[in-house]
Design an enzyme around this catalytic site. Sequence first.
Site, mmCIF file in Angstrom:
data_model
loop_
_atom_site.group_PDB
_atom_site.id
_atom_site.type_symbol
_atom_site.label_atom_id
_atom_site.label_comp_id
_atom_site.label_asym_id
_atom_site.label_seq_id
_atom_site.Cartn_x
_atom_site.Cartn_y
_atom_site.Cartn_z
ATOM 1 N N LYS A 95 0.840 -1.204 0.000
ATOM 2 C CA LYS A 95 0.000 0.000 0.000
ATOM 3 C C LYS A 95 0.875 1.253 0.000
ATOM 4 O O LYS A 95 0.585 2.223 -0.700
ATOM 5 C CB LYS A 95 -0.961 -0.024 1.197
ATOM 6 C CG LYS A 95 -2.078 -1.039 0.982
ATOM 7 C CD LYS A 95 -2.851 -1.401 2.219
ATOM 8 C CE LYS A 95 -3.739 -2.605 1.901
ATOM 9 N NZ LYS A 95 -4.341 -3.240 3.071
ATOM 10 N N ASP B 198 -11.764 1.885 3.117
ATOM 11 C CA ASP B 198 -12.038 0.445 2.980
ATOM 12 C C ASP B 198 -13.546 0.194 2.866
ATOM 13 O O ASP B 198 -13.970 -0.914 2.537
ATOM 14 C CB ASP B 198 -11.526 -0.307 4.226
ATOM 15 C CG ASP B 198 -10.240 -1.070 3.955
ATOM 16 O OD1 ASP B 198 -9.944 -1.330 2.771
ATOM 17 O OD2 ASP B 198 -9.544 -1.412 4.930
ATOM 18 N N GLN C 89 -5.062 -2.114 9.155
ATOM 19 C CA GLN C 89 -4.797 -3.433 8.563
ATOM 20 C C GLN C 89 -5.355 -4.539 9.467
ATOM 21 O O GLN C 89 -5.079 -4.570 10.657
ATOM 22 C CB GLN C 89 -3.277 -3.609 8.368
ATOM 23 C CG GLN C 89 -2.885 -4.883 7.635
ATOM 24 C CD GLN C 89 -3.377 -4.924 6.198
ATOM 25 O OE1 GLN C 89 -3.234 -3.972 5.454
ATOM 26 N NE2 GLN C 89 -3.987 -6.033 5.819
#
Length: 286
Positions: free
Chosen positions: A53, A120, A97
Amino acid sequence: MAQIISGKAVSASVREELKKETAALIESSGIYPGLAVILVGNDPASQVYVRNKQLACEELGFHPFEYKLGENTTQEQLLDLINVLNKDPKVHGILVQLPLPDHLDEQSVLYSIDPAKDVDAFHPMNVGRIMIGSYSFLPCTPAGVMELLDASGIEIAGKNCVVVGRSNIVGKPMSMLLLQRSGTVTICHSKTKNLKEVCAEADILVVAIGKPKFITADMVKEGAVVIDVGINRDENNKLCGDVDYESVEPKAGYITPVPGGVGPMTITMLMKNTLRAAKMQNGIED
Ligand code: NDP
């Protein structure tokens, strides 16, 4: 012989577009899209994902903000950090994460992210907006699948779409997106009866179950579009999908390989969401 849908190629072309859009945004307003990635603990797979990322941010000209927190980080410390990032105007997207260490409450952590920065799309506000078709962000993997279908010129309206898997991050939002595009959608799961027959009726079959090579040729209609979201290891520890590629590929009309199919799209869609968040938070229309 199926036409292979290359996630690598589609992802590269989407990234080219995002790079141009980012450069234009920086040029016109001085705003660098900022993505904060929080990693708690030392899970090796998570470290690789976080690194990828960061690299994608660098490639596109975003500002990466990386927070590596120790395994023993408390819930309060993590929520405090998210609270600071929620208020930081340089941070447009926040990603925690997963999985988090067991002592942390994943749900309350995800729910503490400002929905406007929830790139997300796991916050209930964003999940709900997907349901009513009025969304800012889409969860990255289903969004990536839609991008692959569109890039391949595959019509969805009126098609029989079967989604195998009903997880909150893949199966359920995937089904909603296909429905919004007027697919006739069936959602299957571990209790589905006659799975083989249901799958064999699909014009578009999306599989996200996490079982190596589970979908075999007898479960696939001649000429069907087969999208394999699964990422597994086979008996030889080789990366493979949920679809038995060797037997299904000759029968399918289109198919995504693993690796190189849906996988490369996910981070690219995260970047797309972050760019959109940066524009929205600064009152810039897409
Ligand atoms: P989950 O484990 O959360 O969900 C799996 C789903 O598959 C469940 O709904 C389960 O049903 C269903 N299922 C399991 N076994 C069967 C079966 N025998 N028949 C029918 N349905 C079954 O997985 P995820 O959705 O998180 O991930 C699925 C796969 O996709 C994994 O391989 C994962 O690694 C991969 N993945 C890939 C991504 C990418 O970027 N390409 C991103 C995210 C995931 P039930 O609900 O009844 O238990």
